[in-house]
Scaffold this motif. Structure first.
Motif, PDB file in Angstrom:
ATOM      1  N   UNK A 134       0.818  -1.210   0.000  1.00  0.00           N
ATOM      2  CA  UNK A 134       0.000   0.000   0.000  1.00  0.00           C
ATOM      3  C   UNK A 134       0.853   1.262   0.000  1.00  0.00           C
ATOM      4  N   UNK A 135       1.971   1.226   0.693  1.00  0.00           N
ATOM      5  CA  UNK A 135       2.835   2.411   0.776  1.00  0.00           C
ATOM      6  C   UNK A 135       3.723   2.548  -0.450  1.00  0.00           C
ATOM      7  N   UNK A 136       4.259   1.422  -0.917  1.00  0.00           N
ATOM      8  CA  UNK A 136       5.205   1.477  -2.039  1.00  0.00           C
ATOM      9  C   UNK A 136       4.522   1.703  -3.381  1.00  0.00           C
ATOM     10  N   UNK A 213      10.319  -5.386   6.192  1.00  0.00           N
ATOM     11  CA  UNK A 213       9.184  -4.699   5.587  1.00  0.00           C
ATOM     12  C   UNK A 213       8.886  -3.378   6.292  1.00  0.00           C
ATOM     13  N   UNK A 214       8.871  -3.377   7.614  1.00  0.00           N
ATOM     14  CA  UNK A 214       8.568  -2.137   8.314  1.00  0.00           C
ATOM     15  C   UNK A 214       9.702  -1.123   8.182  1.00  0.00           C
ATOM     16  N   UNK A 215      10.931  -1.594   8.058  1.00  0.00           N
ATOM     17  CA  UNK A 215      12.042  -0.677   7.791  1.00  0.00           C
ATOM     18  C   UNK A 215      11.870  -0.032   6.426  1.00  0.00           C
ATOM     19  N   UNK A 216      11.442  -0.831   5.448  1.00  0.00           N
ATOM     20  CA  UNK A 216      11.204  -0.298   4.109  1.00  0.00           C
ATOM     21  C   UNK A 216      10.040   0.691   4.118  1.00  0.00           C
ATOM     22  N   UNK A 217       8.993   0.355   4.875  1.00  0.00           N
ATOM     23  CA  UNK A 217       7.852   1.263   4.991  1.00  0.00           C
ATOM     24  C   UNK A 217       8.286   2.594   5.583  1.00  0.00           C
ATOM     25  N   UNK A 218       9.136   2.545   6.591  1.00  0.00           N
ATOM     26  CA  UNK A 218       9.612   3.766   7.232  1.00  0.00           C
ATOM     27  C   UNK A 218      10.417   4.621   6.258  1.00  0.00           C
ATOM     28  N   UNK A 223      10.552   9.338   2.431  1.00  0.00           N
ATOM     29  CA  UNK A 223      10.677   9.913   1.085  1.00  0.00           C
ATOM     30  C   UNK A 223       9.398  10.633   0.677  1.00  0.00           C
ATOM     31  N   UNK A 224       8.255  10.015   0.988  1.00  0.00           N
ATOM     32  CA  UNK A 224       6.985  10.637   0.641  1.00  0.00           C
ATOM     33  C   UNK A 224       6.763  11.916   1.435  1.00  0.00           C
ATOM     34  N   UNK A 225       7.211  11.918   2.696  1.00  0.00           N
ATOM     35  CA  UNK A 225       7.076  13.122   3.517  1.00  0.00           C
ATOM     36  C   UNK A 225       7.901  14.264   2.943  1.00  0.00           C
ATOM     37  N   UNK A 245       4.191  12.536   9.455  1.00  0.00           N
ATOM     38  CA  UNK A 245       4.311  11.262   8.736  1.00  0.00           C
ATOM     39  C   UNK A 245       5.472  10.443   9.265  1.00  0.00           C
ATOM     40  N   UNK A 246       6.619  11.109   9.453  1.00  0.00           N
ATOM     41  CA  UNK A 246       7.800  10.398   9.933  1.00  0.00           C
ATOM     42  C   UNK A 246       7.578   9.890  11.358  1.00  0.00           C
TER      43      UNK A 246
END
Length: 336
Positions: A134-136, A213-218, A223-225, A245-246
């Motif tokens: 969902x995030x990527x 996965x959660x590290x990648x989400x973070x 980046x999105x922020x 967001x962060x």
């Protein structure tokens, strides 16, 4: 509460007084044990209550019928089994050390125990994968992930966990019960090499997947922020969105990993220090309860932090869910 005080309050009796081969009963009485049983009973009730709220919320309100919430529902069902069946049985067994559910119950209970704990872990992994997708790739998420696909994934996950636990118990000779010494005993002996196998399959692998996965989400959230901050109308607004967001991503990552490690590391580390582990050992009893407590914390992490859960609880507690149109209530007010 100390060991000497606890030992002084143990009275030796028999599980079944009219059976000559009955096991001895260790009736644990006294203020220390009563306090312990009250605490464990409260944990069991809270686990059932919290997970029931999650199940009722997602099942009743149509607005919550999303792929992600189906995974949270699966997690809540697994955790509900822990609170409703496993915890009470363990409290009963801890009270006087006897097994009253018969031989069939002795065969079935470890299967249910392993299935509920492993499916809970499996759901955590699926939730991490779902959030990563969902995030990527948020634009294609709705086309790649659907409720029907999620149902299939959940069934596959539960089936795999059931298959694994049956094999696990079979190769530890549980279904043969050749090591039962007396009537009223139900002991599971785990061979050391299966402790290693279980460590890899049910701890190291899920742990690695969740952390990655959660590290990648973070990282993606950061980046999105930054992107939002770059295109924000004002720099002040951009900084505010970025920091929120962060902070949210870091908080979720930290809570998930901390609870996961806290509940599962002590059990496996302690198991590795013994040549074999039994279900009546101190290690199994103390650290096994940590695994159960994880089922109490899961709904706090994956549901109570969501605004829709707080809204649905208001409707449930006020009994408004019995209204004819309650399933279509809006759980996402504009101000939230």
């Amino acid at each position: 509460m100390n060991i000497t005080e606890l030992q002084q309050n143990i009275t030796i009796q028999y599980c079944f007084a009219d059976i000559s081969s009955s096991c001895r009963k260790e009736v644990r009485t006294g203020p220390a044990y009563m306090f312990l049983f009250i605490i464990l009973s409260c944990i069991s009730l809270c686990t059932v209550f919290l997970n029931l709220l999650v199940i009722i919320s997602i099942s009743h309100f149509k607005q919550l019928h999303t792929p992600t919430n189906m995974l949270i529902l699966s997690l809540a069902v697994a955790d509900l089994i822990v609170g409703m069946f496993l915890m009470p049985v363990k409290i009963m067994e801890l009270a006087d050390s006897c097994w009253y559910l018969g031989q069939v119950g002795c065969y079935v209970f470890p299967v249910i125990n392993g299935l509920s704990l492993s499916t809970s872990l499996c759901s955590l992994i699926f939730i991490a994968v779902d959030r990563y997708i969902a995030v990527s790739d948020p634009l294609l998420y709705s086309t790649r992930i659907s409720v029907c696909k999620m149902y299939v994934l959940i069934v596959v996950g539960w089936s795999f966990c059931l298959w694994y636990n049956i094999i696990y118990l079979y190769f530890n000779d549980h279904f043969f019960q050749s090591q039962i010494n007396c009537y009223g005993e139900c002991v599971l002996f785990i061979k050391y090499y299966w402790v290693i196998v279980d460590l890899v399959i049910c701890f190291l692998t899920p742990c690695s997947i969740i952390i990655i996965l959660y590290s990648s989400i973070f990282k993606i959230a950061r980046r999105q922020a930054k992107a939002v901050r770059a295109v924000a109308v004002s720099k002040c607004q951009g900084d505010k969105v970025s920091k929120l967001s962060e902070t949210k991503a870091a908080k979720t990552l930290g809570i998930v990993i901390f609870v996961y490690f806290t509940c599962w590391i002590p059990f496996y580390i302690s198991s590795l220090s013994f040549e074999s582990v039994t279900s009546v050992s101190v290690v199994w009893t103390v650290f096994g309860w940590l695994l159960y407590i994880n089922s109490s914390v899961n709904p706090l992490i994956y549901a109570i932090f969501y605004s829709w859960f707080r809204e649905s609880v208001k409707y449930i507690v006020s009994c408004r869910i019995f209204e004819s149109s309650s399933s279509r209530f809006n759980l996402f007010p504009e101000h939230m």
